[in-house]
Motif scaffolding. Structure first.
Motif, short mmCIF file in Angstrom:
data_model
loop_
_atom_site.label_atom_id
_atom_site.label_comp_id
_atom_site.label_asym_id
_atom_site.label_seq_id
_atom_site.Cartn_x
_atom_site.Cartn_y
_atom_site.Cartn_z
N HIS A 33 1.12 -1.14 0.10
CA HIS A 33 -0.57 0.16 0.04
C HIS A 33 1.10 1.06 0.14
O HIS A 33 0.49 2.08 -0.96
CB HIS A 33 -1.08 0.15 1.02
CG HIS A 33 -1.91 1.21 1.36
ND1 HIS A 33 -3.08 0.73 2.24
CD2 HIS A 33 -2.55 1.67 0.56
CE1 HIS A 33 -3.95 1.91 2.02
NE2 HIS A 33 -3.59 2.11 0.54
N HIS A 81 -3.63 10.09 1.71
CA HIS A 81 -2.69 8.38 2.33
C HIS A 81 -1.45 9.33 3.41
O HIS A 81 -0.90 8.01 4.00
CB HIS A 81 -1.84 8.16 0.70
CG HIS A 81 -2.41 6.74 0.51
ND1 HIS A 81 -3.05 7.53 -1.10
CD2 HIS A 81 -2.90 5.98 0.56
CE1 HIS A 81 -3.93 6.53 -1.15
NE2 HIS A 81 -3.71 5.28 -0.33
N TRP A 132 -13.17 6.88 0.06
CA TRP A 132 -12.41 7.30 2.03
C TRP A 132 -13.94 8.02 2.30
O TRP A 132 -14.39 8.47 2.24
CB TRP A 132 -11.36 8.69 1.66
CG TRP A 132 -10.22 7.77 1.26
CD1 TRP A 132 -10.31 8.36 -0.42
CD2 TRP A 132 -8.95 7.55 2.18
NE1 TRP A 132 -8.73 8.57 -0.31
CE2 TRP A 132 -8.25 7.74 0.93
CE3 TRP A 132 -8.22 7.83 3.25
CZ2 TRP A 132 -6.41 7.45 0.56
CZ3 TRP A 132 -7.32 7.18 2.63
CH2 TRP A 132 -6.12 7.31 1.74
N ASP A 167 -9.14 4.61 5.07
CA ASP A 167 -8.96 4.58 3.02
C ASP A 167 -9.45 3.11 2.97
O ASP A 167 -9.23 1.87 3.10
CB ASP A 167 -7.65 3.90 3.02
CG ASP A 167 -7.32 3.70 1.76
OD1 ASP A 167 -8.32 3.14 0.73
OD2 ASP A 167 -6.18 3.83 1.41
N PHE A 169 -10.13 1.85 -1.16
CA PHE A 169 -9.91 1.91 -1.48
C PHE A 169 -9.61 -0.07 -1.20
O PHE A 169 -9.32 -0.24 -0.36
CB PHE A 169 -8.87 2.09 -2.66
CG PHE A 169 -8.96 3.23 -2.72
CD1 PHE A 169 -9.16 4.57 -2.36
CD2 PHE A 169 -8.11 3.36 -4.44
CE1 PHE A 169 -9.68 5.62 -3.35
CE2 PHE A 169 -8.70 4.50 -5.77
CZ PHE A 169 -9.43 5.63 -4.40
N HIS A 171 -7.15 -1.84 -2.42
CA HIS A 171 -5.83 -2.20 -2.47
C HIS A 171 -5.89 -1.89 -1.02
O HIS A 171 -4.16 -1.94 -0.64
CB HIS A 171 -5.19 -0.59 -3.53
CG HIS A 171 -5.60 0.50 -3.14
ND1 HIS A 171 -4.80 1.88 -3.69
CD2 HIS A 171 -5.11 1.55 -1.75
CE1 HIS A 171 -4.91 2.31 -3.10
NE2 HIS A 171 -5.13 2.85 -2.07
MN MN Z 1 -4.62 3.86 -0.22
#
Ligand code: MN
Length: 206
Positions: A33, A81, A132, A167, A169, A171
């Motif tokens: 990540h 991030h 998010w 987060d 996402f 991923h």
């Molecule tokens: Mn991320």
């Protein structure tokens, strides 16, 4: 003279080791990540800035619509991030309930910490596709207002200070939780760095 800042984005190092969030987020998940996904936003944002610099130097035409759309996405990804890493704490040191000004404000706005947690969890789980969940502060009303960000930059309240993010996402959790976003969000509460969120709130209230 104010200190001159770098003209390009830099991947920040994590404030803890790659295995510090285990068992909630694995070393492999966190490493990929940070080193692959976050790095990709930094690289892309810098490439777009370089293209802008070049076009200005050559006085060349540039597709502003496409350029700024991509720039917004990648800078948004980088900044969110950076905040995400800092609002987590090593397992055993994070989680629990917030204290300080944050605890009072949450109580005042949401009625209870449980209600706050439920709203933010639902915000995270309900984010369409990738995005998010965020807690923000509106300076006009001094209210804490949840924000559901799609991708890195859609549904954002302009000028609101972002205090805390989750987060969602794929991923961010797929290696550890597969498609079970709900379980990731539930576990995430164990590694929130509430002191850091409280510090950001106090800074934003100044
Ligand atoms: Mn991320």
């Amino acid at each position: 003279m104010p200190e001159e800042r770098p003209r390009f984005y830099v991947l920040p190092s994590l404030p803890y080791s790659y295995n510090a969030l285990e068992p909630y987020i694995s070393e492999q998940q966190l490493t990929i990540h940070h080193q692959k996904h976050h790095q990709a936003y930094v690289t892309a944002a810098n490439q777009i800035l370089e293209r802008l610099d070049k076009a200005r130097k050559e006085n060349a035409d540039i597709d502003m619509r496409a350029t700024l759309k991509a720039l917004s996405f990648n800078i948004g990804g980088h900044l969110l991030h950076s905040l995400y890493w800092s609002n987590m704490a090593p397992a055993g040191k994070g989680g629990g309930k917030p204290g300080g000004v944050l605890a009072d404000r949450i109580e005042k706005e949401f009625g209870s910490f449980e209600r706050f947690k439920k709203e933010l969890s639902d915000t995270a789980i309900g984010t369409e596709a990738s995005g998010w969940a965020a807690l923000t502060l509106c300076r006009q009303t001094d209210r804490l207002i949840p924000m559901q960000i799609e991708k890195h930059n859609t549904n954002v309240y302009p000028m609101f200070r972002i205090l805390f993010v989750i987060d969602v996402f794929e991923h961010a959790y797929y290696i550890d939780y597969k498609n079970n976003r709900g379980e990731y969000v539930e576990k995430f509460w164990n590694i929130v760095n509430w002191d850091e969120v409280d510090k950001r709130l106090q800074q934003a209230l100044k």
